[in-house]
Design an enzyme around this catalytic site. Structure first.
Site, short mmCIF file in Angstrom:
data_model
loop_
_atom_site.label_atom_id
_atom_site.label_comp_id
_atom_site.label_asym_id
_atom_site.label_seq_id
_atom_site.Cartn_x
_atom_site.Cartn_y
_atom_site.Cartn_z
N HIS A 188 0.80 -1.23 0.00
CA HIS A 188 0.00 0.00 0.00
C HIS A 188 0.83 1.27 0.00
CE1 HIS A 188 -4.01 -1.46 -0.06
NE2 HIS A 188 -3.83 -2.27 0.95
N HIS A 248 -6.40 -3.83 -5.30
CA HIS A 248 -6.12 -2.41 -5.53
C HIS A 248 -5.38 -2.17 -6.83
CE1 HIS A 248 -7.40 -0.04 -1.98
NE2 HIS A 248 -7.55 -1.25 -1.49
#
Lengths: 813, 189
Positions: A188, A248
């Site tokens: 992330h 993602h």
């Protein structure tokens, strides 16, 4: 230290001032007392840590759900209506599908050869094919906070794209040659964590193979750097670096969670092309990795229908985004979704303010899997049919013939290399579901397999499903990521499923550790945990807990504040005699009914409620204490404020998409269109008058355009309780040599003519970040949720030259 | 309302009868009070339980029971804790404890005030016992030795955690008076 039987009093005899011996029994009693007391304290800390964790997680999921709902609504509009061209442009901005092109055309679009690199550029200058030294240099450069020039970015990405296209859906890796394979989970965008992993474990090489399990981007501030590093190593060591796709790695998700913004900010000129190329690259990332045919590594997980043989066959690149499922092409062009008439079962709870919440469950699983994320919007649309009727009569939307809209659709089908638009059938829906399950599912402790309505895609799968799956495919372990774990990793399903998470301090500094795992030929996992920031050093465990708790509660208070109208009506329903008081139990159940966050409100209440009289709460006073509106937002009507506040991140995202030249400004017209779309979605009237008021108050430049940052500023709430409590926390922190700025800083409102004369007691301060404590190097979704105006880019870079808290754990067999 | 009725009834009675009546009345009030205490207590138990009920199905992992019990304000010894857990885990081989089982056990414990609380003063005294020379502070090594070797020994993790909060970074000693007041303050926050 001796560990013999008689270890007590002999060694620890105490003498008092006069030289008399203190009886051993008494010292033992004292020790026991201290131990018992401390254990109790630790237990209470643990409880706080837990519910703080619960808060973060439920906020995260609620946020994600909101987002998906809205995007699906917009997708629905796009697919089923032909709004006037201005609105269509707006929506198509958001969903700009790939035009059908040949590869050659794409090569031209992504061409970098015209991009000149100025002499003053001091970053790495890459030459292809890349070698190990260049990859290492790239890491060094990013460590020094340099930025790779867009020319090299495009070049590197193009090479990556070419390579990925020849990779299979399923990576197959072997630990022969006694190689240990290192596996990493979600990163992330937290570069510090990747650097820490490399520092501790060494960089990828022929002797050091790595598998990265997705979610490289979003939330953190260095997503593009992480991608570039991983891709560079992939190019240099294609046989030893394996990348899985995460949920993602999806351009629509990126719009919301920060990656798109990061790229556009760092690469103002070429950002759009870079993003487009990444969109393709993401769709070409392999789906799973299998080690020694025994261990499956996948980002999300599995379902009871997961079939690796099928997975191996799909055209993975067709599934560009989880939010845009394959369209069904039917002979009768009257209805785009032939199987869409299933939303009869879905009941929409409408509450007065028109914020749509979806109840659980969603109906039969089969119908769910067909409907998937897209179906949220259909359910939304159904209740809005009346609305559309009205609007149609008013001529705002033209419900054109479906064939017309269908033509728009078929040209919007994503397909880069196939010349003819693909025939989508049931197979593609099945395939899409398989992929969704791989990337979005979560394990649960009960048997069975149910749709994952929290995430909106994939499923929850139980230990029996794991058993069945492992047996069918002759595997022994599933390693997945997707969920943050406090210790960086966690086993479940009888140690057959391992969750691995590599982004430390994900929610907040000190919230969790990250971990990576090494697998040798014996396939026994060896874990390394870490926590990558110098901020946690010097903070004791209780301080960590308190700090994290503080952030969580702050966000929670904001949520309460923006649901004030709904909460107020709920309270007033209970308080029929209008005493203004409500007892705590009812307070708790009312909140749960309104917010649906499933949190232990009664446990939390001491933190959220400052005082009660006779166990009853004065709720009007409570609302006043929760938070203050910024002066500039006071002219905005309460319910409007709440609604806009709730959707501010989406609003901001759309604004930024519309801001095609990345100037930070959008026109009145675009602003108006965005708000009107939102009002349709929320079934809430946002009249032109209100929009004009909003516009005027924020157009401080008086030039006919709106500064996005300024507009979003209006929605930042002042945390009043923090003002008051800041002092005691401050003292604690100062005593431990915290280096943050002591005063919570709030920006004073932009001085407009509508600013009310009497202002709340804001300490005058510089115009920056909100609570300094929670502003860290790793602002996650939480950060975007509470301070839209100040983003990751504004944070000072974290000082992580010293990496710390590395502990090694070898779990028992 | 009940009180008023009582008044009316009472005024029409003889002295003895009145006394008996008022005793009954008191008992009645006590019962009401007790009931509300029980309800409150049970709510506290329920809340604490919920925090650890990850699956939202009214079960918690048996390994969390200790934490829950402690967080509710009890100070059982390790042995007592083991006994309680053993009792709860009976017939629950799956490693989970159900709420229906936990509630009555815990209610009893709390209502009987089985485990006396440890006050700030008592705690301070305990530290002072370990510091008979009255230095006002303790060396980390000393405290470590005590807590890891005596009584209900701390694990390495526990002592590390405690020291990280207790040791004054400048002087590298434990100023136990400050430590105790800081911790007590935190707790009540």
């Amino acid at each position: 230290m001796g560990c013999g039987v008689t270890k007590t009093s002999e060694f620890n005899r105490k003498f008092d001032k006069d030289g008399n011996v203190i009886p051993a029994a008494i010292t033992m009693k004292a020790a026991v007392l201290i131990q018992r007391w401390y254990r109790q304290y630790a237990a209470r800390m643990e409880v706080r840590r837990r519910y703080t964790w619960n808060i973060f997680q439920s906020m995260e999921y609620a946020d994600l759900q909101d987002q998906i709902k809205l995007y699906n609504f917009l997708g629905y509009l796009m697919d089923n209506f032909t709004p006037p061209s201005s609105e269509r442009n707006l929506i198509s901005h958001i969903f700009r599908e790939n035009e059908v092109c040949r590869d050659a055309e794409w090569e031209r679009y992504f061409s970098y050869t015209n991009i000149d690199v100025p002499d003053i550029y001091s970053g790495p200058r890459l030459t292809f094919p890349l070698d190990m030294d260049q990859a290492a240099d790239l890491v060094e450069a990013f460590k020094k906070k340099q930025q790779l020039h867009s020319r090299y970015v495009l070049q590197l990405l193009l090479e990556t794209w070419k390579l990925l296209k020849v990779l299979p859906n399923i990576n197959r890796v072997s630990t022969c040659h006694s190689k240990e394979i290192t596996i990493c989970g979600d990163l992330h965008g937290q570069l510090e964590d990747l650097l820490l992993i490399f520092y501790k474990n060494g960089m990828p090489s022929l002797e050091k193979p790595y598998v990265f399990n997705g979610d490289y981007v979003d939330r953190g501030k260095d997503s593009i750097e992480i991608l570039l590093i991983l891709f560079a190593f992939l190019l240099v060591f294609p046989g030893d670096v394996y990348l899985n796709r995460g949920n993602h790695e999806d351009h629509i998700i990126n719009l919301r969670y920060g990656f798109t913004k990061e790229v556009l900010n760092k690469y103002k000129l070429h950002g759009k092309r870079i993003l487009k190329l990444l969109q393709k690259i993401f769709s070409w990332l392999p789906l799973v990795t299998v080690i020694d045919q025994r261990v499956l590594i996948v980002h999300g997980g599995i379902s009871d229908t997961t079939n690796l043989a099928l997975i191996a066959r799909v055209d993975r690149h067709r599934y560009v985004s989880a939010l845009r499922p394959p369209k069904k092409k039917t002979p009768s062009r009257t209805n785009v979704y032939a199987d869409s008439e299933r939303y009869d079962e879905m009941i929409i709870c409408k509450n007065r303010r028109g914020s749509l919440t979806f109840p659980k469950p969603f109906g039969a699983r089969e119908s769910f899997q067909r409907r998937s994320l897209q179906d949220f919007s259909r359910a939304v649309a159904r209740t809005l049919e009346e609305e559309f009727e009205v609007r149609r009569r008013q001529g705002e939307f033209s419900l054109s013939s479906f064939s017309k809209s269908h033509r728009i659709l078929s040209s919007a089908v994503s397909s880069d290399s196939e010349p003819e638009s693909s025939e989508f059938t049931d197979t593609s829906n099945e395939e899409w579901k398989q992929i969704l399950d791989l990337l979005w599912s979560d394990p649960m402790s009960h048997d069975g397999c149910i749709p994952n309505e929290v995430r909106g895609g994939g499923c929850y799968w139980g230990p029996d499903v794991t058993e069945g799956f492992l047996n069918r495919h002759n595997l022994q372990l599933i390693i997945r990521s997707h969920e943050c774990k406090q210790d960086g990793y966690e086993f479940c399903h009888n140690r057959k499923v391992l969750t691995l998470f590599s982004a430390s301090n994900y929610y907040e500094v000190g919230s969790n550790r990250g971990a990576f795992v090494r697998l040798g030929p014996d396939l026994v996992p060896y874990f390394v945990q870490y926590q990558a920031t110098s901020m946690t050093r010097g903070l004791s465990f209780p301080q960590n807990v308190k700090r994290t708790e503080h952030t969580a509660l702050k966000v929670l208070r904001e949520q309460l504040f923006v649901h004030k109208s709904d909460l107020l009506s709920a309270f007033q329903e209970i308080d029929k005699e209008n005493t203004g008081l409500i007892c705590l139990n009812e307070w708790a159940s009312a909140i749960e009914r309104v917010l649906h966050l499933d949190l232990p409100w009664r446990v939390l209440h001491p933190q959220l409620v400052s005082s009660t009289t006779d166990g009853r709460l004065d709720y009007h006073g409570w609302f006043r204490d929760l938070a203050l509106k910024k002066p500039s937002s006071e002219h905005i009507e309460q319910t409007m404020l709440e609604t806009l506040y709730r959707h501010r991140s989406t609003l901001e995202t759309i604004f930024r998409i519309v801001d095609t030249d990345n100037s930070g400004l959008i026109t009145f017209e675009d602003f108006r269109q965005t708000l009107k779309l939102l009002s349709a979605y929320l079934k809430m009237e946002i009249s032109d008058e209100v929009i004009n008021k909003l516009v005027i108050s924020t157009d401080t430049n008086n030039d006919g355009s709106i500064d996005i940052d300024e507009f979003m500023e209006a929605f930042r709430l002042v945390d009043k309780s923090r003002l008051e409590r800041g002092k005691s926390l401050l003292k604690l922190m100062q005593d431990n040599q915290e280096t943050e700025s002591p005063q919570p800083v709030y920006s004073t409102a932009p001085q407009t003519s509508q600013c009310p004369a009497s202002q709340p007691a804001d300490p005058p301060a510089s115009n920056t970040t909100d609570s300094a404590c929670s502003q860290t190097a790793n602002p996650p979704a939480l950060q975007t949720a509470d301070s839209p105006g100040s983003l990751a880019e504004d944070c000072p870079a974290s000082q992580t030259e010293d990496l710390c808290h590395i502990s090694v754990v070898v779990p028992p067999q | 309302m009940k009180y008023e009725q009582e008044e009316q009834v009472m005024s029409g009675l003889s002295g003895d009868a009145r006394r008996v009546k008022s005793l009954c009345f008191v008992k009645f009030a006590e019962i009401l009070l007790l009931e509300s205490i029980i309800t409150e207590t049970q709510k506290r138990i329920s809340n604490a339980f919920d925090v650890f009920d990850h699956e939202c199905n009214k079960t918690v992992d048996v390994r969390e029971i200790g934490t829950i019990i402690l967080s509710l304000g009890c100070f059982p010894s390790e042995a007592e804790l083991h006994d309680i857990i053993a009792e709860l885990e009976d017939e629950e081989p799956a490693g989970f404890v159900r709420y229906e089982k936990f509630l009555p056990t815990m209610t009893k414990i709390l209502l009987e005030h089985k485990f006396r609380p440890i006050t700030e003063d008592l705690l301070l005294q305990a530290f002072k016992v370990l510091d008979p020379q009255k230095n006002g502070h303790l060396e980390p090594e000393e405290l470590t030795k005590y807590l890891t070797q005596e009584g209900e020994s701390f694990t390495q993790e526990e002592i590390d955690e405690m020291l990280s909060a207790a040791v004054d970074p400048d002087k590298n000693v434990i100023l136990y008076k400050d430590f105790v007041s800081m911790m007590t303050f935190d707790d009540t926050r």
